[in-house]
Write a protein that holds these residues in place. Sequence first.
Motif, mmCIF file in Angstrom:
data_model
loop_
_atom_site.group_PDB
_atom_site.id
_atom_site.type_symbol
_atom_site.label_atom_id
_atom_site.label_comp_id
_atom_site.label_asym_id
_atom_site.label_seq_id
_atom_site.Cartn_x
_atom_site.Cartn_y
_atom_site.Cartn_z
ATOM 1 N N UNK A 56 43.016 46.804 10.584
ATOM 2 C CA UNK A 56 42.644 47.250 11.731
ATOM 3 C C UNK A 56 41.456 48.633 11.694
ATOM 4 N N UNK A 57 42.206 49.451 10.505
ATOM 5 C CA UNK A 57 41.081 50.500 10.164
ATOM 6 C C UNK A 57 39.782 49.815 9.740
ATOM 7 N N UNK A 58 39.846 48.893 9.009
ATOM 8 C CA UNK A 58 38.393 48.226 8.706
ATOM 9 C C UNK A 58 37.767 47.701 9.903
ATOM 10 N N UNK A 59 38.506 47.071 10.827
ATOM 11 C CA UNK A 59 37.745 46.583 12.053
ATOM 12 C C UNK A 59 36.996 47.819 12.905
ATOM 13 N N UNK A 60 37.704 48.647 13.152
ATOM 14 C CA UNK A 60 37.445 49.944 13.704
ATOM 15 C C UNK A 60 36.140 50.552 13.019
ATOM 16 N N UNK A 61 36.209 50.651 11.589
ATOM 17 C CA UNK A 61 34.934 51.117 10.891
ATOM 18 C C UNK A 61 33.751 50.374 11.125
ATOM 19 N N UNK A 62 33.693 49.023 11.274
ATOM 20 C CA UNK A 62 32.575 48.353 11.808
ATOM 21 C C UNK A 62 31.641 48.055 10.617
ATOM 22 N N UNK A 63 32.024 48.248 9.351
ATOM 23 C CA UNK A 63 30.982 47.919 8.387
ATOM 24 C C UNK A 63 31.307 46.630 7.549
ATOM 25 N N UNK A 75 37.641 51.388 0.810
ATOM 26 C CA UNK A 75 38.496 51.714 1.845
ATOM 27 C C UNK A 75 38.553 53.364 2.262
ATOM 28 N N UNK A 76 38.042 54.206 1.329
ATOM 29 C CA UNK A 76 37.862 55.476 1.706
ATOM 30 C C UNK A 76 36.917 55.856 2.728
ATOM 31 N N UNK A 77 35.664 54.871 2.257
ATOM 32 C CA UNK A 77 34.474 55.006 3.276
ATOM 33 C C UNK A 77 34.811 54.361 4.825
ATOM 34 N N UNK A 78 35.531 53.222 4.838
ATOM 35 C CA UNK A 78 36.078 52.632 5.925
ATOM 36 C C UNK A 78 36.908 53.514 6.759
ATOM 37 N N UNK A 79 37.983 54.286 6.258
ATOM 38 C CA UNK A 79 38.716 55.119 6.757
ATOM 39 C C UNK A 79 37.740 56.399 7.429
ATOM 40 N N UNK A 80 36.941 56.767 6.777
ATOM 41 C CA UNK A 80 36.044 57.964 7.245
ATOM 42 C C UNK A 80 35.143 57.381 8.497
ATOM 43 N N UNK A 81 34.552 56.263 8.363
ATOM 44 C CA UNK A 81 33.763 55.556 9.450
ATOM 45 C C UNK A 81 34.737 55.397 10.699
ATOM 46 N N UNK A 82 36.058 55.033 10.305
ATOM 47 C CA UNK A 82 36.919 54.618 11.399
ATOM 48 C C UNK A 82 37.166 55.788 12.315
ATOM 49 N N UNK A 83 37.540 56.934 11.375
ATOM 50 C CA UNK A 83 37.751 58.104 12.122
ATOM 51 C C UNK A 83 36.521 58.718 13.167
ATOM 52 N N UNK A 84 35.494 58.256 12.621
ATOM 53 C CA UNK A 84 34.182 58.889 13.418
ATOM 54 C C UNK A 84 33.979 57.887 14.713
ATOM 55 N N UNK A 85 34.398 56.663 14.636
ATOM 56 C CA UNK A 85 34.394 55.507 15.733
ATOM 57 C C UNK A 85 35.374 55.279 16.425
ATOM 58 N N UNK A 86 36.526 55.774 16.209
ATOM 59 C CA UNK A 86 37.928 55.320 17.004
ATOM 60 C C UNK A 86 37.725 55.498 18.457
ATOM 61 N N UNK A 87 38.188 54.801 19.323
ATOM 62 C CA UNK A 87 38.047 54.909 20.664
ATOM 63 C C UNK A 87 39.644 55.101 20.944
ATOM 64 N N UNK A 88 39.944 55.669 22.130
ATOM 65 C CA UNK A 88 41.433 55.759 22.841
ATOM 66 C C UNK A 88 42.205 54.584 22.700
ATOM 67 N N UNK A 89 41.675 53.485 22.821
ATOM 68 C CA UNK A 89 42.535 52.171 22.963
ATOM 69 C C UNK A 89 42.834 51.797 21.554
ATOM 70 N N UNK A 90 41.798 51.861 20.578
ATOM 71 C CA UNK A 90 42.174 51.731 19.112
ATOM 72 C C UNK A 90 43.113 52.804 18.483
ATOM 73 N N UNK A 91 43.028 53.960 18.919
ATOM 74 C CA UNK A 91 43.843 54.959 18.256
ATOM 75 C C UNK A 91 45.468 54.558 18.895
ATOM 76 N N UNK A 92 45.364 54.084 20.245
ATOM 77 C CA UNK A 92 46.899 53.773 20.504
ATOM 78 C C UNK A 92 47.644 52.460 19.685
#
Length: 236
Positions: A134-141, A86-103
């Motif tokens: 949602x974090x996992x979804x955004x990460x795309x892993x 989940x640490x990996x996924x959180x990092x990936x999510x931060x790299x890939x997050x879109x404005x819509x997903x951030x909202x």
Amino acid sequence: MGAGDPQDLVVKIRRSVLDGHFAAGQRLVEAELCDLYQVSRSTVRQALRELVADGLVEVQRNKGARVRVISTAEAVEITEVRMVLEGLLAAKAAERVTPEQAGRLLKIKEAMRERVAAHDPLAYSELNAALHGLVQEIAGQVTARTILVRLQGQLVRHQFRLSLQPGRSAVSLGQHERIVDAVVARDPAGAEAAMREHLRDVITQITRISQATTPSVEVAAPAGSGASRRDGLATR
């Protein structure tokens, strides 16, 4: 009654464990599963074999299959693995997050605050699960997420016990706010650190609760009981 798809049945049984419909230690009788899911006995057997391989189900001599009871030591080990993934996924999510997903993340964070203020741990727990998802979804892993789904079902009982601790939701809220803020800020290192901090605290609390209660055996709630259903709504 159709033959059914074993993979589809695996998903359904795993979901029933996560939702608390099947409690830790509960027997999984083949005939009852056939009736419940309207599938053949061969489909049930194939699904149970896969769930045994996943560690969610065990087969006891002369007793058949049951939902496996996870010891505290195992729960700690599983959470340590989750901490890495989940640490990996959180990092990936931060790299890939879109404005819509951030909202969407910010809306969940705000809703979690409201549920803590309203002293509604069950609704908070549902939002908690939605946030992690949602974090996992955004990460795309896909690989990491698949592994996490398999691990999650094994921790239901321990998460339920943790959710009952006074003040746990408020502590958990602060940890999740830091995760969201780092992802939204597109800070991979900060997001990973916040997620690891959160799960490290989960490990600490699981261990503390176990030492305080020192149960010799974890007793599963009866099938369909209120306690059983609440197991699937654990606050992490």
